[in-house]
Design an enzyme around this catalytic site. Structure first.
Site, PDB file in Angstrom:
ATOM      1  N   ASP A 249      14.159  19.424  20.678  1.00  0.00           N
ATOM      2  CA  ASP A 249      15.023  20.499  20.199  1.00  0.00           C
ATOM      3  C   ASP A 249      14.490  21.816  20.758  1.00  0.00           C
ATOM      4  OD1 ASP A 249      16.437  22.426  18.799  1.00  0.00           O
ATOM      5  OD2 ASP A 249      16.344  21.360  16.885  1.00  0.00           O
ATOM      6  N   HIS A 250      15.266  22.440  21.639  1.00  0.00           N
ATOM      7  CA  HIS A 250      14.778  23.642  22.321  1.00  0.00           C
ATOM      8  C   HIS A 250      14.681  24.846  21.382  1.00  0.00           C
ATOM      9  CE1 HIS A 250      13.326  25.639  25.722  1.00  0.00           C
ATOM     10  NE2 HIS A 250      14.182  25.218  26.646  1.00  0.00           N
ATOM     11  N   ARG A 251      15.243  24.743  20.177  1.00  0.00           N
ATOM     12  CA  ARG A 251      15.038  25.807  19.193  1.00  0.00           C
ATOM     13  C   ARG A 251      13.605  25.790  18.675  1.00  0.00           C
ATOM     14  NH1 ARG A 251      19.510  24.211  14.881  1.00  0.00           N
ATOM     15  NH2 ARG A 251      18.364  22.266  15.228  1.00  0.00           N
TER      16      ARG A 251
END
Length: 481
Positions: free
Chosen positions: A451-453
């Site tokens: 998850d790039h968040r």
């Protein structure tokens, strides 16, 4: 006054419970009781399938089954009554006594209903019991289930005025039968739940199987023998109702429900909520494969399965220990990033009902032998279809072993709520530069989606590189772990 309140006390409705924390419905797979059967507190009465797993439901009181509201294959909302039990004091006791002495479990046609017998003093109303959840204790007697009985339409119906509304089918089902009639009324082959599940998975009708077990019980060997002739199995065998397909049909329609429906919804939500990034690494895993062979001969691993997946799991745990920021969750409601000091390691498992992801709780605290035992238990439970809803909750990261299908790698979708998923590809013998020379080496590819968040490119790359480095040089399990 006593006569008016007796029906409410006598007939008890058992409602479909929420067996998975927040589920709204469940499908009835199999009934283990029929109208007229005597049930006891804790006895398993049916098997249901939720969006997460198949579970067995025990009844929370004693009595005689007076009505079954829904048939097998029906999807029922949580909180809806599914079965009615005649739990009347005298009536239930009389039924239990007659059952214990070998008599009929039903109400004799010549006997008046227990509710019409006035009591000297009205007993206090018993508070309504809440729907049973997973983990409710099963009474020892529940291990032997009563055979299902057919209705006896020619038996005259006794007058049961108070039960007429709740159980219109009681008179025909509850007429007294002698031992010969009860034996002739059996229409449900005797088999244990795991055997029934195997038969369902193989598409075998239990009624067509010749039993060889004691007392006419169908065994696993009987099911396998019946399935011996080559036959094309349907792609999904979990549906209770058979899918009718004509010869030469160009299409086959399969209902979207249960585990497959939940998986589809979760994957769509994950794919369009968490921004996915996937990275890949290909490396020499020869030394790890040699270590796997050595561990198989180690006494510490006696009785447990040792394979490359075990060391991949351990390598990922070590990498997360070195980079704890990657073990996190996104709390949209609170607008917070939650860093976790524990790892509940999910293992994607393909089952006849669809893909499920049970997880090993607190995997980071387990030694290698403990991790091997937990992994073996998780896989065996999933294959038997006995994974509980609790085992699939609270995961933090997941491993999916696509290599068992001969696949090199993939771009796995995150399990909802988790920060990363690692795809373990097939191990193949390939030419590889080793110590300055081209030699045949065992090579594999890992793919890490995150998850790039929560995980930026640098952090994700470091985690993936560490996992590969450990598997390339497994002695790093000691120096880094």
């Amino acid at each position: 006054m006593t006569t008016m309140t007796a029906p409410a006390q006598r007939f008890r409705e058992f409602r479909m419970p929420d067996v998975g924390e927040g589920l709204t419905e469940a499908e009835i797979l199999k009934w283990y009781v029929a109208v007229g059967d005597t049930v006891t507190d804790g006895q398993v009465i049916c098997e249901v399938e939720t969006a997460k797993a198949a579970v067995e439901l025990p009844i929370p009181y004693d009595g005689v089954v007076s009505e079954i509201r829904f048939g097998e294959g029906t999807t029922v909302d949580v909180g809806t009554p599914i079965i009615v039990v005649d739990a009347g004091g005298d009536g239930a006791a009389g039924s239990a006594d007659s059952a214990g002495s070998g008599g009929s479990a039903g109400v004799a046609a010549s006997e008046p209903p227990a509710v019409e017998t006035p009591a000297p003093e009205a007993p206090p109303a018993e508070p309504k019991r809440q729907a049973v959840l997973v983990g409710y204790g099963v009474a020892p007697s529940a291990t032997t289930r009563r055979p299902r009985k057919q209705a006896a339409p020619d038996v005259p119906a006794p007058a049961v005025p108070t039960a007429a509304v709740l159980a219109p089918s009681v008179p025909a089902q509850a007429a007294e039968l002698n031992g010969h009639d009860r034996a002739a009324a059996v229409d449900r082959p005797l088999a244990k739940p795991p055997v029934r599940k195997l038969a369902k998975e193989l598409g075998i009708d239990l009624a067509t199987v010749v039993p060889t077990g004691p007392n006419g019980v169908v065994t696993r060997e009987d099911i396998r023998a019946a399935a011996a002739p080559p036959a094309a199995l349907p792609p999904v065998t979990a549906a209770p109702e058979p899918l009718a397909a004509t010869a030469g049909a160009r299409e086959t329609r399969i209902p979207i429900k249960g585990v497959r429906k939940a998986t589809a919804q979760a994957m769509v939500t994950s794919a369009f909520t968490a921004p996915h990034v996937t990275e890949f690494v290909t490396f020499d895993i020869t030394r790890t494969m040699k270590l796997v062979q050595e561990l198989k001969e180690d006494r510490a691993f006696t009785g447990v399965r040792v394979g490359p997946l075990l060391l991949v799991a351990k390598a990922l745990l070590v990498a997360l220990k070195r980079h704890p920021e990657a073990n996190a969750a996104w709390d949209e409601a609170a607008q917070e990033i939650v860093h976790k000091s524990y790892v509940n390691l999910g293992i994607a498992a393909a089952t006849p009902r669809g893909l499920i992801v049970p997880n090993i709780k607190d995997a980071h605290d387990k030694t290698l032998p403990e991790l091997a035992a937990a992994l073996g238990e998780l896989v065996a439970t999933a294959r038997d279809g006995k994974t509980s809803p609790a085992a699939m909750q609270g995961g933090t990261v997941t491993i999916t072993n696509v290599g068992v299908f001969g696949v090199d790698t993939g771009t796995p979708i995150l399990n909802p709520g988790e920060s990363a998923i690692l795809a373990f590809g097939a191990i193949k013998l390939q030419p590889w530069v080793h110590k300055g020379k081209v030699k045949p080496r065992q090579v594999t590819t890992l793919a890490l989606s995150f998850d790039h968040r929560l995980v930026d490119g640098e952090l994700g790359s470091r985690v993936l590189a560490d996992v590969a480095a450990i598997l390339e040089q497994p002695k790093r399990l000691l120096t880094w772990g």
